[in-house]
Design a protein around this motif. Structure first.
Motif, PDB file in Angstrom:
ATOM      1  N   THR A 178       0.836  -1.204   0.000  1.00  0.00           N
ATOM      2  CA  THR A 178       0.000   0.000   0.000  1.00  0.00           C
ATOM      3  C   THR A 178       0.870   1.253   0.000  1.00  0.00           C
ATOM      4  N   VAL A 179       1.902   1.209   0.823  1.00  0.00           N
ATOM      5  CA  VAL A 179       2.824   2.348   0.881  1.00  0.00           C
ATOM      6  C   VAL A 179       3.400   2.615  -0.504  1.00  0.00           C
ATOM      7  N   LYS A 180       3.879   1.559  -1.145  1.00  0.00           N
ATOM      8  CA  LYS A 180       4.497   1.740  -2.462  1.00  0.00           C
ATOM      9  C   LYS A 180       3.493   2.302  -3.458  1.00  0.00           C
ATOM     10  N   SER A 181       2.299   1.781  -3.431  1.00  0.00           N
ATOM     11  CA  SER A 181       1.360   2.219  -4.454  1.00  0.00           C
ATOM     12  C   SER A 181       0.863   3.639  -4.180  1.00  0.00           C
ATOM     13  N   TRP A 182       0.694   4.002  -2.912  1.00  0.00           N
ATOM     14  CA  TRP A 182       0.339   5.390  -2.601  1.00  0.00           C
ATOM     15  C   TRP A 182       1.445   6.342  -3.048  1.00  0.00           C
ATOM     16  N   LEU A 183       2.657   5.921  -2.761  1.00  0.00           N
ATOM     17  CA  LEU A 183       3.784   6.785  -3.107  1.00  0.00           C
ATOM     18  C   LEU A 183       3.896   6.953  -4.624  1.00  0.00           C
TER      19      LEU A 183
END
Lengths: 197, 241
Positions: A178-183
């Motif tokens: 999730t972190v990667k995709s938000w970023l």
């Protein structure tokens, strides 16, 4: 090359000082240090948290600047942006070297509100001091504000705390994916908004 | 190029600039940087953008010791063993400006420089190593500053102006004062640009730790011999050689 970083008298002055420093002019370098070190120190202290570490890092930065001043080209942005980039990379290097056993950061809250007082100039700072960056900054601020809160939060956490993906995930208790995709979404959106690269 | 691949490159550059990449991806980006001009430019673009996040922080002057340490490190990089206070060399100039810039910051912070007591263990006449002093007077709310250097043994006073004079100074002169036990003693008018050299008045009680002050005066300077206008800034004097 897009000329997206506005030049101002200030930037011209710094360019001249950088060029002279690159030729070994120590007076120019001293002046460059006097004019720019408070900004770099603010960045370093923000990322490194500890005054002594930030001071060590600041010395490293200016040693590099002294040795590499001649390599500055306007392509790298306004002189102040280039210097800020050097400082931030140095802070990241030192953070990486010091992790994980000596994590300096408390989990400081990220700027949820982008209009917080970081933005307020210091008391002894006049608006003109910011002239060199003002235009670019305003645009960056606008674009940052347009990001959804979770995307903005991650960008800010990464920038101001020097966090990697896994650290952001740990700190925000969010799954890594999730972190990667938000970023990624945040960065692409930022790029579009900034008219970029 | 495939727009998706384009996005991937841009994201790799963005995350490299931001510092979020783990070690493997970081090395991948570095390898790309070394061979791909386009990627390098992409990275520079992001660096410039992210720099804005750092530059919106309120500036914070570091302590003067940072500059002094830096000066030592830079001097250490050059090979000059047994340096013996050479005169009019880069090293001397360096020492001057080093203390000077450190002082800019001290002044900006409003820090009172407390110098340790000087212990004189040996007194030798060394003509080339005349004691010199330096102070940097920084105008608040402005980038105007003066570097004042003085070498009493040579009656030499040098003042270098930098920055833009603030509007408040227009139509006035600014005068430099040494604050002595007997009150302010004028060191003459300050230039608003360039460098000025003049003789230092004799028998001046110049010493490290004393204060220099700048006052706003009518054109031509104070008519009374004492400051008449507001004090614009002050700075402590440092010994620089």
């Amino acid at each position: 090359m897009p000329d997206d970083v506005p030049s101002a008298d200030n930037a011209d002055t710094l360019s001249l000082l950088l060029a002279a420093s690159g030729r070994g002019d120590e007076n120019a370098f001293a002046e460059l240090y006097a004019l720019t070190s408070p900004k770099l120190f603010a960045i370093l202290l923000r990322i490194m948290k500890t005054r002594e570490w930030a001071e060590d890092a600041l010395q490293d930065c200016y040693l590099r600047i002294w040795q590499n001043a001649e390599r500055y080209t306007p392509e790298r942005g306004a002189p102040m942006a280039w210097l800020a980039t050097i400082a931030r990379y140095r802070a990241l290097d030192l953070l990486r070297a010091r992790r994980p056993d000596s994590e300096p950061a408390g989990t400081e809250p990220v700027d949820e509100d982008f209009d917080d007082n970081d933005h307020a100039p210091a008391h002894d700072q006049t608006p003109e001091d910011y002239a060199a960056e003002a235009e670019g900054l305003a645009r960056l601020d606008d674009c940052m504000r347009e990001l959804p809160a979770e995307q903005r939060g991650i960008v800010l956490l990464a920038y101001y705390q020097g966090c990697t993906h896994s650290e952001i995930a740990a700190r925000t208790r969010t799954p890594m994916g999730t972190v990667k995709s938000w970023l990624r979404r945040g960065l692409l959106r930022l790029r579009d908004c900034l008219g970029g690269a | 190029m495939d727009p998706r691949a384009d996005d991937e490159r841009s994201l790799l550059a963005a995350e490299y600039a931001l510092g979020t990449l783990e070690a493997d991806a970081r090395r991948e980006a570095e390898a790309l940087l070394a061979r791909d001009e386009g990627f390098r430019r992409e990275l520079w673009w992001w660096e410039r953008r992210f720099a804005g996040l750092g530059l919106r922080l309120a500036p914070l002057p570091p302590r003067p010791l940072v500059w002094l340490g830096l000066q030592r490190r830079i001097a250490g990089a050059a090979v000059t063993p047994l340096r013996r206070a050479p005169r009019a060399t880069a090293t001397t100039a360096w020492a001057w400006t080093a203390s000077a810039a450190a002082l800019v910051l001290a002044v900006a912070l409003g820090v009172q420089m407390r110098k340790p007591p000087q212990v004189i263990t040996e007194r030798v006449e060394v003509p080339v190593a005349a004691t010199s002093y330096v102070a940097v007077l920084q105008m608040p709310q402005s980038d105007m500053h003066w570097t004042v250097s003085a070498t009493p043994a040579r009656d030499a006073l040098a003042i270098r102006a930098g920055g833009q004079p603030p509007a408040a100074v227009a139509g006035h002169d600014v005068e430099l004062w040494l604050i002595t036990d007997a009150g302010p003693v004028s060191l003459g008018l300050l230039p608003v640009s360039g460098e000025l050299r003049r003789a230092l008045p004799a028998h001046l009680p110049l010493a490290a730790g004393r204060t220099l002050a700048v006052s706003l005066e009518p054109q031509g300077g104070s008519p009374t011999g004492k400051p008449t206008g507001p004090v614009l800034t002050t700075a402590a004097i440092l010994q620089s050689g």
